[in-house]
Design an enzyme around this catalytic site. Structure first.
Site, PDB file in Angstrom:
ATOM      1  N   ARG A 195      59.368 -88.664  -1.093  1.00  0.00           N
ATOM      2  CA  ARG A 195      58.622 -88.553   0.167  1.00  0.00           C
ATOM      3  C   ARG A 195      59.464 -88.971   1.367  1.00  0.00           C
ATOM      4  NH1 ARG A 195      52.948 -91.187  -1.974  1.00  0.00           N
ATOM      5  NH2 ARG A 195      52.438 -89.560  -3.476  1.00  0.00           N
ATOM      6  N   ARG A 250      55.479 -88.412   6.550  1.00  0.00           N
ATOM      7  CA  ARG A 250      54.737 -89.132   7.583  1.00  0.00           C
ATOM      8  C   ARG A 250      55.438 -90.348   8.166  1.00  0.00           C
ATOM      9  NH1 ARG A 250      49.459 -89.901   4.067  1.00  0.00           N
ATOM     10  NH2 ARG A 250      51.119 -90.149   2.508  1.00  0.00           N
ATOM     11  N   ARG A 293      54.577 -81.088  12.674  1.00  0.00           N
ATOM     12  CA  ARG A 293      53.398 -80.781  11.867  1.00  0.00           C
ATOM     13  C   ARG A 293      52.102 -80.828  12.674  1.00  0.00           C
ATOM     14  NH1 ARG A 293      51.555 -82.231   6.986  1.00  0.00           N
ATOM     15  NH2 ARG A 293      49.615 -81.548   7.939  1.00  0.00           N
ATOM     16  N   ASP A 348      54.159 -79.452  -1.907  1.00  0.00           N
ATOM     17  CA  ASP A 348      53.091 -80.261  -2.486  1.00  0.00           C
ATOM     18  C   ASP A 348      52.847 -79.752  -3.897  1.00  0.00           C
ATOM     19  OD1 ASP A 348      50.743 -82.284  -1.676  1.00  0.00           O
ATOM     20  OD2 ASP A 348      49.945 -80.769  -3.040  1.00  0.00           O
ATOM     21  N   TYR A 386      43.785 -82.862 -11.379  1.00  0.00           N
ATOM     22  CA  TYR A 386      43.150 -82.388 -10.146  1.00  0.00           C
ATOM     23  C   TYR A 386      42.208 -81.222 -10.411  1.00  0.00           C
ATOM     24  CZ  TYR A 386      46.146 -85.271  -7.169  1.00  0.00           C
ATOM     25  OH  TYR A 386      46.758 -86.320  -6.538  1.00  0.00           O
TER      26      TYR A 386
END
Length: 352
Positions: A35, A39, A48, A84, A159
């Site tokens: 990552r 962010r 973004r 992702d 998921y």
């Protein structure tokens, strides 16, 4: 051997990162962060802004820009493809979205044999934007390797079955234990989808791949071997012929480290819960290790970060191959300057 004895990289294959993956001598310990593109970077938040996560993954020029941002800023030894784990599911028509503050949410969970029919094979045309983005990246990266990325079958299944993130994986385990044949069919289908997704990235120019199993630490070793390892092994075997290093990482997998390696990994990622020297004992010979500074350490002062970094490097001293990384992904509120300093510190202290 000193750093001056190592010729400068000519191709990504000559890089410190790929040499470490192959357990060859390196001029210094290579560094990258899970990552690292995301962010924690203000430039990421800027590009973004107003663009949903999955939409951003379908824009090649944006993917290339986001992937490059931490390479430019931190001088890491590898880029990791910005994506992702649910991208290939979305690409084959699964109604999945990433809800801010929640994570991937599946509109129609997969829980019956009939539901499996919605999981068709992935073909390169489904993700043509990936091929384009990787091409843009390899042209800009030069000798810096690009790591391809995909979610492992168990985590994707979790998921799909739960319909979203789950703390206890009740429905997932109920299906796994109660309908083992259906479970095996589900994971086999996901293994084919994941393999296809990794192949697209490798064929477009990725120099290594990482299979990321976020939730597999919820299983016992016996359950992992029986219900999950065959599917992960199928993925890793499916890309073995390309000759690129295969990294396998899961969270909370201290009891599964040997099995993660046995699934076919060349490099086993280790979270922060197990020291690297102990992890090497559990994994066994013939594998490089990746890790494993606790991401939360980066919120401490400089002296504490240096002390904990020293612990990781000391534990890694006798490894066959070591890639310095965090024990999980960069936390969103991490100071980017701390990451930049950490890369420089590891390079300097391990320079040979």
């Amino acid at each position: 051997m000193s750093a001056n004895d190592f010729p400068p990289p000519v191709t990504p294959r000559d890089s410190a990162f790929l040499k470490a993956c192959r357990r060859e001598p390196v001029p210094y310990t290579p560094v990258w962060f899970m990552r690292q593109a995301g962010r924690s970077l203000p430039e990421y938040l800027k590009v973004r802004e107003g663009i949903p996560m999955l939409e951003s993954c379908r824009r090649p020029e944006l993917v290339a820009e986001i992937t490059m941002q931490p390479v430019r800023r931190h001088k890491v030894d590898a880029a990791v493809y910005y994506s992702d784990i649910v991208v290939p599911l979305k690409a084959i028509g699964v109604d999945v979205d990433i809800k801010p503050g929640v994570g991937p949410v599946v509109a129609d969970p997969v829980r019956t044999a009939a539901d499996l029919q919605r999981l068709r094979p992935l073909v390169p045309e489904d993700v043509s934007y990936v091929t384009e983005a990787v091409g843009l990246l390899t042209a800009e990266l030069g000798v810096t390797p690009l790591i391809g990325f995909a979610g492992a079958p168990f985590t994707l299944a979790s998921y799909l079955v739960e319909g979203g993130p789950s703390r206890n994986h009740e429905r997932t385990k109920a299906l796994m234990y109660g309908q083992p044949e259906l479970w095996a069919q589900l994971l086999d289908r996901l293994a084919d989808i994941t393999t296809g997704f990794l192949k697209v990235q490798i064929e477009a120019g990725a120099s290594a791949v990482q299979l990321f199993d976020s939730w597999v630490g919820a299983l016992s070793p016996a359950d992992y071997r029986r219900y999950v390892r065959p599917a992960s092994a199928k993925v890793l075997a499916g890309v073995a012929g390309y000759g690129v290093p295969r990294i396998h990482f899961g969270v909370g997998t201290g009891e599964l480290l040997h099995d993660l390696g046995e699934a076919g990994a060349d490099v086993v990622g280790v979270d922060w819960r197990v020291p690297l020297d102990e992890a090497a004992r559990r994994v066994g010979p013939g594998k490089a290790l990746q890790g494993n500074l606790d991401p939360a350490v980066l919120f401490a002062d400089e002296a504490a970060i240096r002390e904990k970094t020293t612990e990781v490097l000391d534990a890694a001293r006798d490894l066959e191959g070591h890639i310095f990384n965090l024990g999980h992904g960069v936390l969103p509120t991490t100071d980017p300057g701390v990451l930049t300093d950490l890369v420089a510190d590891v390079h300097e202290r391990t320079r040979r």
